[in-house]
Design an enzyme around this catalytic site. Structure first.
Site, PDB file in Angstrom:
ATOM      1  N   ASN A   4      83.732 -35.397  78.165  1.00  0.00           N
ATOM      2  CA  ASN A   4      83.542 -36.758  78.538  1.00  0.00           C
ATOM      3  C   ASN A   4      84.261 -36.690  76.675  1.00  0.00           C
ATOM      4  OD1 ASN A   4      82.941 -37.088  81.094  1.00  0.00           O
ATOM      5  ND2 ASN A   4      80.841 -36.891  80.435  1.00  0.00           N
ATOM      6  N   GLU A  50      94.606 -36.970  78.697  1.00  0.00           N
ATOM      7  CA  GLU A  50      93.356 -36.012  79.072  1.00  0.00           C
ATOM      8  C   GLU A  50      93.777 -34.404  78.504  1.00  0.00           C
ATOM      9  OE1 GLU A  50      90.244 -37.228  80.372  1.00  0.00           O
ATOM     10  OE2 GLU A  50      90.524 -38.466  81.496  1.00  0.00           O
ATOM     11  N   HIS A  98      85.656 -45.975  77.853  1.00  0.00           N
ATOM     12  CA  HIS A  98      85.284 -46.564  79.279  1.00  0.00           C
ATOM     13  C   HIS A  98      84.449 -47.983  78.473  1.00  0.00           C
ATOM     14  CE1 HIS A  98      83.255 -43.269  81.776  1.00  0.00           C
ATOM     15  NE2 HIS A  98      85.031 -43.043  82.169  1.00  0.00           N
ATOM     16  N   LYS A 120      89.226 -26.546  83.043  1.00  0.00           N
ATOM     17  CA  LYS A 120      88.592 -27.379  83.420  1.00  0.00           C
ATOM     18  C   LYS A 120      87.607 -26.725  84.583  1.00  0.00           C
ATOM     19  CE  LYS A 120      86.850 -31.618  85.770  1.00  0.00           C
ATOM     20  NZ  LYS A 120      87.747 -33.245  86.301  1.00  0.00           N
ATOM     21  N   GLU A 178      76.728 -31.144  85.102  1.00  0.00           N
ATOM     22  CA  GLU A 178      76.976 -31.851  83.731  1.00  0.00           C
ATOM     23  C   GLU A 178      75.542 -32.008  83.874  1.00  0.00           C
ATOM     24  OE1 GLU A 178      79.643 -35.597  83.422  1.00  0.00           O
ATOM     25  OE2 GLU A 178      78.772 -36.243  81.733  1.00  0.00           O
ATOM     26  N   ARG A 223      76.811 -38.450 106.552  1.00  0.00           N
ATOM     27  CA  ARG A 223      76.229 -37.037 105.787  1.00  0.00           C
ATOM     28  C   ARG A 223      76.932 -35.828 105.124  1.00  0.00           C
ATOM     29  NH1 ARG A 223      72.289 -37.313 109.808  1.00  0.00           N
ATOM     30  NH2 ARG A 223      71.056 -39.396 108.549  1.00  0.00           N
ATOM     31  N   LYS A 279      83.430 -34.345  90.820  1.00  0.00           N
ATOM     32  CA  LYS A 279      83.252 -36.207  90.650  1.00  0.00           C
ATOM     33  C   LYS A 279      83.919 -36.899  91.909  1.00  0.00           C
ATOM     34  CE  LYS A 279      81.427 -35.307  85.458  1.00  0.00           C
ATOM     35  NZ  LYS A 279      81.666 -36.315  85.061  1.00  0.00           N
ATOM     36  N   HIS A 327      85.812 -40.293  76.523  1.00  0.00           N
ATOM     37  CA  HIS A 327      85.536 -41.650  77.673  1.00  0.00           C
ATOM     38  C   HIS A 327      84.315 -42.739  76.257  1.00  0.00           C
ATOM     39  CE1 HIS A 327      87.763 -38.512  79.465  1.00  0.00           C
ATOM     40  NE2 HIS A 327      87.347 -39.200  79.937  1.00  0.00           N
ATOM     41  N   HIS A 360      92.968 -45.797  82.304  1.00  0.00           N
ATOM     42  CA  HIS A 360      92.054 -45.200  81.820  1.00  0.00           C
ATOM     43  C   HIS A 360      92.184 -44.218  81.115  1.00  0.00           C
ATOM     44  CE1 HIS A 360      88.130 -42.764  82.434  1.00  0.00           C
ATOM     45  NE2 HIS A 360      89.485 -41.497  82.574  1.00  0.00           N
ATOM     46  N   ARG A 368      79.314 -29.612  80.613  1.00  0.00           N
ATOM     47  CA  ARG A 368      80.327 -30.589  81.331  1.00  0.00           C
ATOM     48  C   ARG A 368      80.362 -31.751  80.813  1.00  0.00           C
ATOM     49  NH1 ARG A 368      81.987 -31.925  87.333  1.00  0.00           N
ATOM     50  NH2 ARG A 368      83.271 -32.620  87.154  1.00  0.00           N
TER      51      ARG A 368
HETATM   52  P1  NAD Z   1      95.666 -44.341  90.151  1.00  0.00           P
HETATM   53  O1  NAD Z   1      95.122 -43.509  90.552  1.00  0.00           O
HETATM   54  O2  NAD Z   1      95.827 -45.855  89.926  1.00  0.00           O
HETATM   55  O3  NAD Z   1      97.821 -44.671  89.831  1.00  0.00           O
HETATM   56  C1  NAD Z   1      97.792 -44.727  89.161  1.00  0.00           C
HETATM   57  C2  NAD Z   1      99.237 -45.564  89.493  1.00  0.00           C
HETATM   58  O4  NAD Z   1     100.451 -44.123  89.769  1.00  0.00           O
HETATM   59  C3  NAD Z   1      98.871 -46.755  91.026  1.00  0.00           C
HETATM   60  O5  NAD Z   1      99.173 -47.560  90.645  1.00  0.00           O
HETATM   61  C4  NAD Z   1      99.474 -45.101  92.214  1.00  0.00           C
HETATM   62  O6  NAD Z   1      99.633 -46.085  93.331  1.00  0.00           O
HETATM   63  C5  NAD Z   1     100.622 -44.956  91.397  1.00  0.00           C
HETATM   64  N1  NAD Z   1     101.196 -43.116  91.589  1.00  0.00           N
HETATM   65  C6  NAD Z   1     100.271 -42.269  92.323  1.00  0.00           C
HETATM   66  N2  NAD Z   1     101.105 -41.373  92.223  1.00  0.00           N
HETATM   67  C7  NAD Z   1     102.479 -41.418  91.736  1.00  0.00           C
HETATM   68  C8  NAD Z   1     103.564 -41.193  92.355  1.00  0.00           C
HETATM   69  N3  NAD Z   1     103.860 -39.825  92.245  1.00  0.00           N
HETATM   70  N4  NAD Z   1     105.131 -41.920  91.565  1.00  0.00           N
HETATM   71  C9  NAD Z   1     105.139 -43.307  91.402  1.00  0.00           C
HETATM   72  N5  NAD Z   1     103.625 -43.527  91.095  1.00  0.00           N
HETATM   73  C10 NAD Z   1     101.965 -43.123  91.967  1.00  0.00           C
HETATM   74  O7  NAD Z   1      95.334 -43.986  88.066  1.00  0.00           O
HETATM   75  P2  NAD Z   1      95.131 -42.279  88.143  1.00  0.00           P
HETATM   76  O8  NAD Z   1      95.119 -42.495  86.763  1.00  0.00           O
HETATM   77  O9  NAD Z   1      95.847 -41.288  88.226  1.00  0.00           O
HETATM   78  O10 NAD Z   1      93.507 -42.322  87.692  1.00  0.00           O
HETATM   79  C11 NAD Z   1      92.434 -43.127  87.277  1.00  0.00           C
HETATM   80  C12 NAD Z   1      91.533 -43.298  87.854  1.00  0.00           C
HETATM   81  O11 NAD Z   1      90.678 -41.595  87.578  1.00  0.00           O
HETATM   82  C13 NAD Z   1      90.790 -43.708  87.093  1.00  0.00           C
HETATM   83  O12 NAD Z   1      89.770 -44.092  88.540  1.00  0.00           O
HETATM   84  C14 NAD Z   1      89.202 -42.341  86.529  1.00  0.00           C
HETATM   85  O13 NAD Z   1      87.763 -43.300  86.035  1.00  0.00           O
HETATM   86  C15 NAD Z   1      89.563 -41.729  87.397  1.00  0.00           C
HETATM   87  N6  NAD Z   1      89.063 -40.402  86.641  1.00  0.00           N
HETATM   88  C16 NAD Z   1      88.104 -38.707  87.169  1.00  0.00           C
HETATM   89  C17 NAD Z   1      88.121 -38.305  87.606  1.00  0.00           C
HETATM   90  C18 NAD Z   1      86.855 -37.621  87.605  1.00  0.00           C
HETATM   91  O14 NAD Z   1      86.644 -36.689  87.495  1.00  0.00           O
HETATM   92  N7  NAD Z   1      86.638 -38.084  89.167  1.00  0.00           N
HETATM   93  C19 NAD Z   1      89.006 -37.485  85.318  1.00  0.00           C
HETATM   94  C20 NAD Z   1      89.243 -39.077  85.131  1.00  0.00           C
HETATM   95  C21 NAD Z   1      89.503 -40.156  85.971  1.00  0.00           C
HETATM   96  N1  GLY Z   2      86.267 -36.260  84.122  1.00  0.00           N
HETATM   97  C1  GLY Z   2      84.723 -35.554  83.741  1.00  0.00           C
HETATM   98  C2  GLY Z   2      84.434 -34.876  84.413  1.00  0.00           C
HETATM   99  O1  GLY Z   2      85.069 -34.137  85.369  1.00  0.00           O
HETATM  100  O2  GLY Z   2      83.177 -34.621  84.094  1.00  0.00           O
END
Ligand code: NAD
Ligand code: GLY
Length: 359
Positions: free
Chosen positions: A243, A183, A250, A225, A235, A119, A141, A246, A263, A239
């Site tokens: 997006n 972003e 998406h 942010k 949100e 939890r 998130k 997005h 992404h 917030r």
């Molecule tokens: P990712 O986490 O897949 O990382 C991209 C690639 O880079 C992976 O292969 C990873 O292993 C590699 N990598 C990571 N750090 C590295 C480094 N320092 N050197 C070399 N390689 C490295 O992709 P991302 O773009 O970081 O994240 C995308 C995800 O984030 C999506 O799932 C998206 O939905 C999510 N997201 C979430 C929020 C949120 O608010 N929670 C906001 C935006 C995106």
């Molecule tokens: N990436 C959108 C949010 O964090 O609200």
């Protein structure tokens, strides 16, 4: 070191931004923690796992490494269970701290696991991609994807700290840098026209990873942010502006199958489509649509989306977006650069924008 505080109803937490921050990770593990679950993937582990283990060993508590497969395609419930299996198997208790070492995929999944395990246990975000440093690690998130929609299963759950080591970006693939920059420019589009212009002026330097420019871009993005999240953690309204791009993005990700477009690439293309729709609906100047297209191109992201299986698939994917309310798709749009609002849009206008921006 720069510190940006994020104020939420549940309390305040810091974002620490500095080169070499990985070596100081023990400082943010609370004194009463009994163990650490270090969640990462083999790519990141090979690059910095040893160094992070060394830093965390300074806490003098047990560390269990949880290795997840790398990639958006694995951001699902099955992989989440890998975390639970490892933590339960190692009999980790409620005073465990989860450390998410990786990009947004690791951060979203480890954060969601922390929200659910017994939890809720504390967690620290250690974002290692530009996208994660400027966006996903901040604001709480957490989620996994579902075959019917991206990030559909998740929770709002804040970390106790975000530790950004700007040096780790040196090993990131060029494509991932471009995705993260999408972003970054999003913040200029929704909140600060001057920052958008700054990004346009320095697009080449940012792509080339000029450390001083990147430090500014990361700090400003975290400030934007943190401000939005502190006003509207869940949100309810404001917030949603984060997006921008997005809803289109998406649809691209889900339509092609997760992992084909990054992404951030989908978001970059979505920014152009949102600018175009803003022009149709709100009179966003056409020359500014071009400025958005030029900047998205300059940071190395695609500006034309795939046609998918046609308009019907596009519409149905966008209908499935979390921002849809009562069947109407809620878009984030811009009256002008630096300002964002939410609006529903007539289907024929949306279809026209999709036609114009797909190949
Ligand atoms: P990712 O986490 O897949 O990382 C991209 C690639 O880079 C992976 O292969 C990873 O292993 C590699 N990598 C990571 N750090 C590295 C480094 N320092 N050197 C070399 N390689 C490295 O992709 P991302 O773009 O970081 O994240 C995308 C995800 O984030 C999506 O799932 C998206 O939905 C999510 N997201 C979430 C929020 C949120 O608010 N929670 C906001 C935006 C995106
Ligand atoms: N990436 C959108 C949010 O964090 O609200």
């Amino acid at each position: 070191m720069h510190t940006v505080d994020v104020a939420t109803p549940g309390g305040l937490y810091p974002i620490h931004i500095a080169p070499g921050r990985l070596d100081a990770l023990a400082q943010v593990i609370p004194a009463n923690a009994t163990s650490i679950a270090l969640v990462t993937n083999p790519t990141i582990d090979a690059l910095m796992g040893e160094r992070v283990l060394k830093a965390l060993s300074g806490c003098g508590i047990r560390i269990v490494t949880v290795m997840l497969p790398d990639g958006e395609a694995y951001k699902n419930w099955e992989t989440l269970n890998v975390i639970f299996d490892a933590m339960l198997g190692a009999q980790l208790d409620r005073r465990t701290v989860v450390v998410a070492l990786g990009g947004g995929v690791i951060g979203d999944m480890a954060g969601f696991a922390a929200a659910l395990y017994m939890r809720g246990v504390r967690f620290v975000q250690v974002p290692t991609t530009l996208l994660a440093q400027v966006d996903s690690s901040v604001g709480g998130k957490t989620a996994v994807n579902h075959p019917l929609g991206k990030n559909m299963i998740g929770a709002f759950y804040q970390p106790i700290a975000v530790e950004i080591d700007t040096d780790v970006l040196n090993t990131l693939a060029d494509r991932e840098m471009s995705a993260g920059l999408a972003e970054v420019i999003k913040y200029g589009l929704i909140m600060d026209a001057e920052f958008f212009s700054w990004c346009a002026t320095h697009a080449a330097g940012l792509r080339e990873r000029d450390p001083e420019l990147l430090a500014i871009a990361i700090r400003r993005s975290c400030e934007f942010k943190a401000w939005v999240v502190s006003k509207d953690e869940r949100e309810a309204d404001l917030r949603a502006i984060l997006n921008l791009g997005h809803t289109f993005g998406h649809a691209i990700e889900a339509g092609l199958g997760y992992g084909h477009w990054l992404h951030g690439e989908a978001v970059g293309c979505g920014l152009v489509m949102a600018a175009d729709l803003s022009s149709e609906l709100l009179g966003f100047p056409l020359q500014d649509v071009e400025r958005v297209r030029e900047l998205v191109t300059a940071i190395g992201c695609p500006v034309m989306a795939p046609k998918l299986a046609g308009i019907d698939q596009w519409m149905s994917l966008m209908q499935g977006d979390k921002k849809t309310e009562g069947g109407a798709i809620n878009f984030v749009l811009m009256p002008r650069i630096g300002e964002a609002i939410r609006r529903t849009a007539p289907a024929e206008l949306v279809a026209r924008v999709i036609e114009r921006n797909t190949v």
